[in-house]
Design an enzyme around this catalytic site. Structure first.
Site, PDB file in Angstrom:
ATOM      1  N   CYS A 246       0.829  -1.201   0.000  1.00  0.00           N
ATOM      2  CA  CYS A 246       0.000   0.000   0.000  1.00  0.00           C
ATOM      3  C   CYS A 246       0.871   1.262   0.000  1.00  0.00           C
ATOM      4  CB  CYS A 246      -0.974  -0.044   1.178  1.00  0.00           C
ATOM      5  SG  CYS A 246      -2.428   1.013   0.953  1.00  0.00           S
ATOM      6  N   HIS A 331      -3.794  -5.412   0.127  1.00  0.00           N
ATOM      7  CA  HIS A 331      -3.362  -5.930   1.429  1.00  0.00           C
ATOM      8  C   HIS A 331      -3.313  -7.460   1.431  1.00  0.00           C
ATOM      9  CE1 HIS A 331      -3.211  -2.261   3.887  1.00  0.00           C
ATOM     10  NE2 HIS A 331      -4.133  -1.820   3.040  1.00  0.00           N
ATOM     11  N   GLU A 333      -2.087  -9.304   3.630  1.00  0.00           N
ATOM     12  CA  GLU A 333      -2.281  -9.826   4.989  1.00  0.00           C
ATOM     13  C   GLU A 333      -3.764  -9.904   5.340  1.00  0.00           C
ATOM     14  OE1 GLU A 333      -3.080  -5.648   5.584  1.00  0.00           O
ATOM     15  OE2 GLU A 333      -1.601  -6.710   4.381  1.00  0.00           O
TER      16      GLU A 333
END
Length: 360
Positions: A246, A331, A333
């Site tokens: 990001c 993202h 994660e």
């Protein structure tokens, strides 16, 4: 009679609703998020620093809030806008309601709002400044919004102030915290990484002295062009395996000479399709960003595009052709979101292993 609360936009639009959360006025950049789940993770994502979050899903807070799913301990969102705020959540992990959670973190909310109308307005006109208020006179507020400017120190406020370690038996990773999501640390630990989280202004020399096997560039709030010292730091770290997420993705691009631009309304949600150009596969991703890499400025930077957004063809991933460095705009994660891009952590581990093998 219920008390009233108002959402006032800089274009003069006023929405009337009902108060919940903190009992105060708050000004911020009004954005929308299309996620159907993961409300707690969204609100506690520090990338929302100084922003008022409009949830497009009509019922928010029905699974409650808990002590485990926060992405930060001190969320910096300026407000929450919903169609309906659930007052009686049902989930075995629930420890408090959305209302109580927002009160505890001093974040005001407003419910009973036509969030579809806001979403249409932001999609056509772009994100804009807004204020949540209990005041009934709005003309002066509109003028103040139109003439106000936001602070540019979001990363400084969102970042950790002191380094700390989350131990693991595997590769040593330095995570530069520009406003990280806690799940990045959890994911690195799940792969066995020994993680040292450092403040955003840690120098390249200080990081190299830690002798990391790799460096993670985290997500974060605001305009990446507002932190030129951090851009220089990323550039000075080339040669060490780098993985940007990001904000970290944008900083990698800027460090190589590319440019960024502010998007009209950004990408915020957990259902954004992205194409992996090397495999041809489509990944469903979690995203939260208002800036993007300008693809026209990539030639000559040493970066090649690896991922593209299917909705608008924006750059979603890059890889350096000379140095062990890559990044994604979304993202991997998750937290909350799909797990399609989880393989990227494996790629980071492989880069670090190759570096170790070359130095053996």
């Amino acid at each position: 009679m219920k008390e009233k609360r108002y959402l006032v936009l800089e274009d003069g639009t006023v929405y009337e609703g009902y108060p919940f959360g903190a009992n105060r006025a708050s000004e911020g950049e009004l954005v929308f998020n299309t996620s159907m789940t993961g409300v707690q993770e969204v609100i506690t994502d520090l990338s929302y620093t100084d922003q008022i979050i409009t949830f497009t899903y009509p019922l928010i807070g029905n699974t409650g809030m808990n002590i485990e799913d926060s992405e930060s301990f001190n969320p910096q969102a300026r407000g929450v806008v919903v169609r309906e705020a659930c007052t009686d959540p049902s989930n075995f992990r629930t420890t408090e309601t959305l209302d109580a959670f927002l009160k505890r973190h001093d974040i005001p909310g407003i419910s009973g709002i036509d969030t579809r109308s806001i979403t249409k307005k932001l999609r056509s006109g772009g994100v804009m400044k807004a204020v949540i208020t209990d005041e009934t006179y709005h003309e002066d507020l509109i003028e103040l919004l139109q003439n106000s400017t936001f602070r540019t120190d979001q990363v400084k406020r969102a970042s950790t102030k002191t380094p700390y370690i989350s131990t693991g038996p595997g590769p040593r990773v330095v995570l530069i915290d520009y406003g990280k999501k806690e799940n990045i640390v959890r994911q690195l630990n799940s792969y066995g990484c020994d993680v040292t989280v450092v403040p955003h202004d840690t120098t390249a020399d200080e990081i190299r002295q830690m002798r990391p096997d790799g460096v993670m560039l985290s997500n974060g709030p605001g305009d990446p062009a507002n932190i030129p010292d951090q851009i220089k730091t990323v550039k000075a770290l080339f040669g060490i395996p780098l993985f940007g997420i990001c904000m970290g993705h944008q900083l990698l691009g800027l460090a190589c000479g590319a440019k960024t631009y502010k998007m009209k309304f950004g990408h915020r949600g957990s259902n954004h399709p992205v194409k992996n150009l090397s495999t041809g596969k489509i990944e469903i991703t979690s995203q939260n960003h208002g800036f993007s890499i300008d693809p026209d400025t990539l030639p000559g930077t040493g970066l090649e595009v690896t991922h593209r957004a299917l909705n608008d063809d924006t750059v979603e991933g890059m890889r350096h052709t000379e140095y062990p460095a890559f990044s994604v705009q979304y993202h991997p994660e998750a937290g909350a979101g799909p797990h399609d891009p989880g393989y990227l952590f494996n790629e980071f581990i492989e880069l670090m292993n190759i570096k170790e093998a070359n130095h053996a």
